[in-house]
Design a protein around this motif. Structure first.
Motif, short mmCIF file in Angstrom:
data_model
loop_
_atom_site.label_atom_id
_atom_site.label_comp_id
_atom_site.label_asym_id
_atom_site.label_seq_id
_atom_site.Cartn_x
_atom_site.Cartn_y
_atom_site.Cartn_z
N LEU A 36 28.99 53.47 51.46
CA LEU A 36 27.64 52.36 50.72
C LEU A 36 28.02 51.37 51.45
CD1 LEU A 36 25.51 51.60 48.66
CD2 LEU A 36 27.43 49.93 47.58
N ILE A 37 26.58 50.97 52.37
CA ILE A 37 26.67 49.65 52.67
C ILE A 37 25.63 49.11 52.14
CG2 ILE A 37 25.65 48.94 55.64
CD1 ILE A 37 26.00 51.60 56.33
N TYR A 38 25.78 47.56 52.29
CA TYR A 38 24.68 46.43 51.47
C TYR A 38 25.52 45.44 51.52
CZ TYR A 38 29.64 44.60 49.21
OH TYR A 38 30.78 43.94 49.60
N ARG A 39 24.52 44.50 51.87
CA ARG A 39 23.63 43.60 51.64
C ARG A 39 23.17 42.28 50.82
NH1 ARG A 39 19.70 41.53 56.94
NH2 ARG A 39 21.51 42.70 57.79
N VAL A 40 23.62 41.06 49.93
CA VAL A 40 23.74 40.72 48.80
C VAL A 40 23.32 39.69 49.84
CG1 VAL A 40 24.47 41.76 47.61
CG2 VAL A 40 25.83 39.96 48.88
N PRO A 41 22.53 38.25 48.86
CA PRO A 41 22.12 36.97 49.34
C PRO A 41 23.33 36.49 50.44
CG PRO A 41 20.74 37.45 47.78
CD PRO A 41 21.59 38.40 47.62
N SER A 42 23.93 35.82 51.03
CA SER A 42 24.52 34.86 52.20
C SER A 42 25.07 33.39 50.75
CB SER A 42 23.81 34.69 53.52
OG SER A 42 22.94 33.82 53.24
N GLU A 43 24.02 33.17 50.53
CA GLU A 43 24.56 31.77 49.57
C GLU A 43 24.74 32.29 48.49
OE1 GLU A 43 19.89 33.22 49.10
OE2 GLU A 43 21.36 33.09 50.55
N SER A 44 25.11 33.35 48.28
CA SER A 44 25.09 34.00 46.29
C SER A 44 26.48 33.88 46.55
CB SER A 44 24.22 34.03 45.47
OG SER A 44 24.95 34.90 44.86
N SER A 45 27.75 33.22 46.35
CA SER A 45 28.91 34.20 46.28
C SER A 45 29.27 34.71 45.38
CB SER A 45 30.41 32.93 46.34
OG SER A 45 29.90 32.01 45.24
N ARG A 46 28.58 34.41 43.95
CA ARG A 46 28.99 34.73 42.33
C ARG A 46 28.49 36.66 42.65
NH1 ARG A 46 25.59 36.51 38.50
NH2 ARG A 46 23.60 36.25 39.99
N ALA A 47 26.50 36.43 43.82
CA ALA A 47 26.84 38.06 43.50
C ALA A 47 27.49 38.49 44.30
CB ALA A 47 25.11 38.07 44.77
N ARG A 48 28.44 38.28 45.52
CA ARG A 48 28.95 39.08 46.80
C ARG A 48 30.90 39.48 45.24
NH1 ARG A 48 27.82 34.33 50.37
NH2 ARG A 48 30.02 34.06 49.64
N VAL A 49 31.22 38.56 44.95
CA VAL A 49 32.06 38.72 44.44
C VAL A 49 31.96 40.04 42.93
CG1 VAL A 49 33.51 37.84 42.48
CG2 VAL A 49 33.13 36.99 44.73
N ALA A 50 30.61 39.92 42.24
CA ALA A 50 30.21 41.10 41.66
C ALA A 50 30.07 42.46 41.89
CB ALA A 50 28.16 40.29 40.82
N VAL A 51 29.64 42.65 43.27
CA VAL A 51 29.40 43.89 44.20
C VAL A 51 30.51 44.51 44.48
CG1 VAL A 51 28.20 45.13 45.22
CG2 VAL A 51 27.23 43.16 45.05
N TRP A 52 32.20 43.28 45.08
CA TRP A 52 32.80 43.21 45.10
C TRP A 52 33.54 44.26 44.45
CZ3 TRP A 52 37.56 40.94 43.72
CH2 TRP A 52 38.97 41.29 44.39
#
Length: 209
Positions: A36-52
């Motif tokens: 899985l290769i993905y991209r989430v909005p860079s300004e949202s740390s919450r989104a990055r952490v949620a996916v991780w």
């Protein structure tokens, strides 16, 4: 515009750098693999952490930032689909690939990576048994706290350890070292708790008399 693609064709990772490593024994490790290769909005740390967090909960191996690998299993495919929907909801995009033609050194990296993750988790369970759990019972004995409530609280801690071990074992696809020792330590915790519960019972009965 958000983009969400899925490639069903084989992907060759021969371009990925691979350090020289010892050959590893093949144990359900021949592939194929899910990537899985993905991209989430860079300004949202919450989104990055949620996916991780979701991908690590599945046992995913990160080969680089926002690129995660898992063994090809039906249950993991279904779980990845849920993660991709979550990525969409967070305003991101993803590409999902099935890897069939993977060079041996890269495959070895995958196997060693998964084993390393599982070994670390087994080691954490062992440490939890040897330190926190054992010391908790020792402390309650030291302060003479022989109550049903305390024994029940420690029993709940043991059940948490068991559930944790079950989860780690379920995603230990490469048969990592540490599994047997982790089971042994949890069994030892069970014995310690049974002895403590027996002492609690004796104290309660004597007080009642």
């Amino acid at each position: 515009m958000r983009r969400r693609g899925c490639l069903s064709e084989s992907a060759n990772l021969s371009c990925m750098p691979a350090a020289r490593r010892k050959p590893v024994a093949r144990n359900h490790a021949e592939g194929p693999w899910l990537m899985l290769i993905y991209r989430v909005p860079s300004e949202s740390s919450r989104a990055r952490v949620a996916v991780w967090r979701e991908l690590k909960r599945l046992g995913g191996l990160y080969v680089q930032q926002a690129v995660c690998v898992l063994p090809d299993r039906a249950d993991l495919r279904a779980s990845i689909d849920k993660v991709r929907k979550r990525i969409d909801e967070l305003g991101g995009s993803s590409i999902f690939l099935t890897l069939h033609d993977v060079e041996p050194e890269t495959r070895d990296q995958f196997v060693e990576g998964f084993r390393g993750q599982s070994e670390k988790e087994y080691a954490e369970i062992i440490e939890e048994c040897e330190t926190k759990f054992v010391k908790e019972i020792e402390f309650e004995r030291f302060r003479n706290n022989y109550t049903f409530e305390e024994a029940e609280e420690i029993r709940q801690d043991l059940e948490k350890l068991r559930r944790w071990l079950d989860k780690v074992e379920a995603r230990d696809w490469m048969k990592a070292q540490g599994r047997d020792l982790a089971h042994q330590k949890v069994a030892e915790c069970e014995q310690l708790l049974e002895q403590f519960e027996a002492d609690v019972y004796e104290r309660v009965v004597n007080e009642a008399d």
